[in-house]
Design a protein around this motif. Structure first.
Motif, PDB file in Angstrom:
ATOM      1  N   ARG A   1       0.592  -6.703  -0.700  1.00  0.00           N
ATOM      2  CA  ARG A   1       0.227  -5.936   0.494  1.00  0.00           C
ATOM      3  C   ARG A   1      -0.358  -4.569   0.134  1.00  0.00           C
ATOM      4  O   ARG A   1      -1.356  -4.140   0.687  1.00  0.00           O
ATOM      5  N   ARG A   2       0.268  -3.879  -0.815  1.00  0.00           N
ATOM      6  CA  ARG A   2      -0.187  -2.530  -1.148  1.00  0.00           C
ATOM      7  C   ARG A   2      -0.804  -2.425  -2.530  1.00  0.00           C
ATOM      8  O   ARG A   2      -1.437  -1.425  -2.837  1.00  0.00           O
ATOM      9  N   GLY A   3      -0.631  -3.410  -3.362  1.00  0.00           N
ATOM     10  CA  GLY A   3      -1.127  -3.309  -4.731  1.00  0.00           C
ATOM     11  C   GLY A   3      -1.232  -4.666  -5.382  1.00  0.00           C
ATOM     12  O   GLY A   3      -2.101  -5.468  -5.053  1.00  0.00           O
TER      13      GLY A   3
ATOM     14  N   TYR B   1      -1.477 -13.562   0.209  1.00  0.00           N
ATOM     15  CA  TYR B   1      -2.081 -12.950  -0.964  1.00  0.00           C
ATOM     16  C   TYR B   1      -2.097 -13.935  -2.136  1.00  0.00           C
ATOM     17  O   TYR B   1      -1.047 -14.412  -2.565  1.00  0.00           O
TER      18      TYR B   1
ATOM     19  N   GLN C   1      -2.229 -10.681  -5.915  1.00  0.00           N
ATOM     20  CA  GLN C   1      -2.437  -9.590  -4.968  1.00  0.00           C
ATOM     21  C   GLN C   1      -1.171  -9.405  -4.126  1.00  0.00           C
ATOM     22  O   GLN C   1      -0.383 -10.331  -3.947  1.00  0.00           O
TER      23      GLN C   1
ATOM     24  N   ASP D   1       2.753  -0.743  -6.286  1.00  0.00           N
ATOM     25  CA  ASP D   1       2.381  -0.461  -4.897  1.00  0.00           C
ATOM     26  C   ASP D   1       1.166   0.457  -4.811  1.00  0.00           C
ATOM     27  O   ASP D   1       0.770   0.865  -3.721  1.00  0.00           O
ATOM     28  N   ALA D   2       0.572   0.791  -5.942  1.00  0.00           N
ATOM     29  CA  ALA D   2      -0.584   1.688  -5.959  1.00  0.00           C
ATOM     30  C   ALA D   2      -1.848   0.945  -5.562  1.00  0.00           C
ATOM     31  O   ALA D   2      -1.975  -0.266  -5.787  1.00  0.00           O
ATOM     32  N   SER D   3      -2.793   1.664  -4.984  1.00  0.00           N
ATOM     33  CA  SER D   3      -4.069   1.044  -4.616  1.00  0.00           C
ATOM     34  C   SER D   3      -4.816   0.538  -5.849  1.00  0.00           C
ATOM     35  O   SER D   3      -5.651  -0.359  -5.757  1.00  0.00           O
ATOM     36  N   SER D   4      -4.501   1.118  -7.000  1.00  0.00           N
ATOM     37  CA  SER D   4      -5.118   0.694  -8.262  1.00  0.00           C
ATOM     38  C   SER D   4      -4.278  -0.366  -8.967  1.00  0.00           C
ATOM     39  O   SER D   4      -4.470  -0.628 -10.155  1.00  0.00           O
TER      40      SER D   4
END
Length: 325
Positions: free
Chosen positions: A101-103, A164, A99, A73-76
């Protein structure tokens, strides 16, 4: 509307669908609710057309799983899981980035169905810190009769209205593996499914069961850095978040309770009622878990040693070589 044939659906479902006799659907708040009926071609078709969004239970009605998912769930997340993908590839395990939603998700599709316990022992060593791993359970139980679920790929997330895609790293950026939904569905017939190993490191089954949580017997191996200081097992344990790491192996509630993963010490080989507790140590103690049925406990190092059936020396060597859990 995209024309989706039964042939395309079969390839997609063979990779991404677990349980066939039940599924869950996503509501507008993002939560999933059990449907309580079989997953049909029509339901999957409606998912792909964006009419509804569904989640699939990883462990099927026979207690097996056909895929595993690393969920960041990390942006990275995409970058982090790209590194995990490279490590898996080095071990001969193909995996695919998606991909989210959040990560990002990283999916491993199995050539043959496997027990969740085997899948977890096989793939969890590749899971980066802070990333969730599915399936979360070694087996279905009375308390978890369906197990965990994940969103079926290529559907519209009800919170964002976005779909995604699966992506690949190309010329310094992430790009979709196909330009259209039909092409992406066709892509599933080309993916490589990982051969499941016949076995993975097994659980330790011959340990004595003390009446109180046991402290670790420290291995004398230590790493010395350029400044002359040494890293001990106690140091390593103190640097970790034991509850966060153990929660990737055991599904814990808010109190840190869960079903013990060391089933050999429970009736019928499975802990069907939560008897395992993970907690944060009170300095200078490093004990962080205890099973009330087995009457055994210890440090995070102990937990990993028992889980993978390794000697203290072998596990410590793996840690010093940069291994993660």
């Amino acid at each position: 509307m995209v024309v989706v044939t039964k042939h395309l659906l079969d390839a997609f479902m063979a990779c991404c669908v677990g349980r066939r006799d039940d599924y869950a659907y996503q509501r507008s708040d993002g939560r999933y609710y059990r449907a309580g009926c079989p997953l049909t071609y029509d339901v999957v078709y409606r998912h792909l057309q964006g009419v509804q969004t569904i989640g699939s239970y990883l462990i099927d009605e026979y207690g097996l799983c056909r895929f595993a998912v690393f969920d960041s769930d990390a942006s990275s997340g995409l970058v982090d899981l790209l590194q995990a993908q490279m490590q898996l590839a080095g071990a001969g395990v193909p995996s695919y980035l998606e991909q989210s939603r959040r990560g990002a998700h990283l999916r491993v599709f199995f050539r043959d169905p496997a027990s969740p316990a085997l899948a977890r022992r096989w793939l969890l060593p590749f899971c980066p810190s802070g990333v969730e791993f599915y399936p979360k359970q070694d087996a279905l139980s009375e308390s978890m009769p369906l197990g965990s679920l994940v969103r079926l790929p290529l559907g519209v997330h009800r919170l964002t209205g976005e779909c995604y895609p699966f992506v690949t790293w190309s010329q310094g950026q992430f790009v979709p593996v196909a330009a259209s939904l039909a092409d992406m569905l066709a892509w599933f017939s080309t993916v490589q499914r990982a051969p499941v190993p016949a076995s993975a490191p097994s659980l330790v089954t011959d340990q004595a069961a003390p009446t109180t949580p046991r402290a670790i017997s420290f291995n004398p191996v230590a790493r010395t850095d350029s400044a002359g200081s040494s890293l001990t097992i106690r140091d390593w344990c103190n640097q970790q978040d034991p509850v966060a790491i153990i929660s990737r192996y055991v599904q814990l509630d808010q109190r840190g309770l869960g079903c013990c993963p060391f089933g050999a010490h429970h009736d019928d080989g499975v802990d069907t009622h939560p008897s395992f507790r993970a907690y944060y140590p009170t300095y200078p103690d490093i004990c962080c878990w205890y099973c009330h049925v087995w009457r055994q406990g210890g440090s995070l190092f102990d937990f990993l040693r028992y889980y993978y059936g390794l000697s203290a020396r072998d596990l410590w060597s793996h840690i010093l070589a940069g291994g993660h859990f």
